[in-house]
Design a protein around this motif. Structure first.
Motif, mmCIF file in Angstrom:
data_model
loop_
_atom_site.group_PDB
_atom_site.id
_atom_site.type_symbol
_atom_site.label_atom_id
_atom_site.label_comp_id
_atom_site.label_asym_id
_atom_site.label_seq_id
_atom_site.Cartn_x
_atom_site.Cartn_y
_atom_site.Cartn_z
ATOM 1 N N SER A 117 0.836 -1.210 0.000
ATOM 2 C CA SER A 117 0.000 0.000 0.000
ATOM 3 C C SER A 117 0.865 1.252 0.000
ATOM 4 O O SER A 117 0.511 2.261 -0.630
ATOM 5 C CB SER A 117 -0.948 -0.006 1.197
ATOM 6 N N LYS A 118 2.013 1.226 0.662
ATOM 7 C CA LYS A 118 2.920 2.378 0.639
ATOM 8 C C LYS A 118 3.473 2.596 -0.774
ATOM 9 O O LYS A 118 3.580 3.728 -1.253
ATOM 10 C CB LYS A 118 4.079 2.183 1.620
ATOM 11 N N LYS A 119 3.829 1.490 -1.438
ATOM 12 C CA LYS A 119 4.349 1.602 -2.804
ATOM 13 C C LYS A 119 3.287 2.177 -3.746
ATOM 14 O O LYS A 119 3.568 3.045 -4.566
ATOM 15 C CB LYS A 119 4.807 0.241 -3.321
ATOM 16 N N ILE A 120 2.063 1.680 -3.608
ATOM 17 C CA ILE A 120 0.978 2.169 -4.462
ATOM 18 C C ILE A 120 0.728 3.645 -4.203
ATOM 19 O O ILE A 120 0.542 4.433 -5.135
ATOM 20 C CB ILE A 120 -0.299 1.330 -4.249
ATOM 21 N N ALA A 121 0.737 4.045 -2.931
ATOM 22 C CA ALA A 121 0.519 5.450 -2.593
ATOM 23 C C ALA A 121 1.635 6.312 -3.184
ATOM 24 O O ALA A 121 1.392 7.404 -3.717
ATOM 25 C CB ALA A 121 0.439 5.618 -1.085
ATOM 26 N N PHE A 122 2.866 5.829 -3.128
ATOM 27 C CA PHE A 122 3.990 6.588 -3.690
ATOM 28 C C PHE A 122 3.867 6.728 -5.210
ATOM 29 O O PHE A 122 4.077 7.794 -5.772
ATOM 30 C CB PHE A 122 5.313 5.893 -3.316
ATOM 31 N N VAL A 123 3.506 5.621 -5.867
ATOM 32 C CA VAL A 123 3.369 5.646 -7.329
ATOM 33 C C VAL A 123 2.238 6.588 -7.735
ATOM 34 O O VAL A 123 2.377 7.376 -8.687
ATOM 35 C CB VAL A 123 3.144 4.219 -7.877
ATOM 36 N N LEU A 124 1.103 6.570 -7.034
ATOM 37 C CA LEU A 124 -0.015 7.468 -7.357
ATOM 38 C C LEU A 124 0.373 8.932 -7.157
ATOM 39 O O LEU A 124 0.031 9.796 -7.974
ATOM 40 C CB LEU A 124 -1.231 7.128 -6.500
ATOM 41 N N GLU A 125 1.091 9.199 -6.086
ATOM 42 C CA GLU A 125 1.548 10.582 -5.827
ATOM 43 C C GLU A 125 2.506 11.040 -6.932
ATOM 44 O O GLU A 125 2.417 12.158 -7.440
ATOM 45 C CB GLU A 125 2.220 10.664 -4.471
ATOM 46 N N LEU A 126 3.397 10.158 -7.314
ATOM 47 C CA LEU A 126 4.352 10.471 -8.409
ATOM 48 C C LEU A 126 3.606 10.688 -9.719
ATOM 49 O O LEU A 126 3.930 11.602 -10.487
ATOM 50 C CB LEU A 126 5.370 9.339 -8.527
ATOM 51 N N PHE A 127 2.591 9.870 -9.976
ATOM 52 C CA PHE A 127 1.796 9.992 -11.191
ATOM 53 C C PHE A 127 1.070 11.343 -11.240
ATOM 54 O O PHE A 127 1.040 12.017 -12.267
ATOM 55 C CB PHE A 127 0.793 8.848 -11.277
ATOM 56 N N HIS A 128 0.500 11.770 -10.099
ATOM 57 C CA HIS A 128 -0.172 13.069 -10.053
ATOM 58 C C HIS A 128 0.785 14.217 -10.264
ATOM 59 O O HIS A 128 0.445 15.232 -10.900
ATOM 60 C CB HIS A 128 -0.934 13.228 -8.715
#
Length: 133
Positions: A117-128
């Motif tokens: 979940s931390k990795k997914i949150a990081f990837v989504l933040e980077l994507f935004h």
């Protein structure tokens, strides 16, 4: 004449049968003050009867079947055992480790979920952030 002597001896024995009663009456006031001594006007005063005589008197009274109320109160027994601490707690530690090893699969699964979940949150933040460029 012999019967008179026997009567005298029997009377003496009967009178001397309980010598501890006289001693107890004599030292009763002193025995109530404590086992070893007492504080009087800020100074330690030992008993006027010695420990050896006190012990002998106590033994005579107990052998006669009477009770001895002058002993101090007994403390509770120690619950903590002597020995090295590592020896005492080794079994507890092994039991705790076995219990934790049974829970290990659930703990690992929870860890993997948190990490994912931390990795997914990081990837989504980077994507935004990249989407804004």
């Amino acid at each position: 004449m012999a019967s008179k002597a026997v009567k005298t001896v029997a009377k003496a024995v009967a009178e001397y049968q309980y010598p501890w009663k006289e001693k107890l009456a004599k030292h009763k006031n002193e025995l109530t003050k404590g086992v070893w001594g007492y504080w009087k006007l800020g100074a330690w005063t030992p008993l006027h009867i010695s420990g050896r005589r006190r012990a002998r008197l106590r033994k005579e009274v107990l052998l006669a079947g009477e009770d001895w109320p002058y002993d101090p109160e007994r403390k509770e027994m120690r619950t903590k055992m002597k020995g090295h601490k590592c020896d005492r707690i080794a079994a507890e530690r092994r039991a705790k480790t076995a219990k934790l090893m049974e829970q290990m699969p659930e703990m690992l699964l929870a860890y993997k979920k948190r990490r994912c979940s931390k990795k997914i949150a990081f990837v989504l933040e980077l994507f935004h952030l990249l989407k804004g460029f």
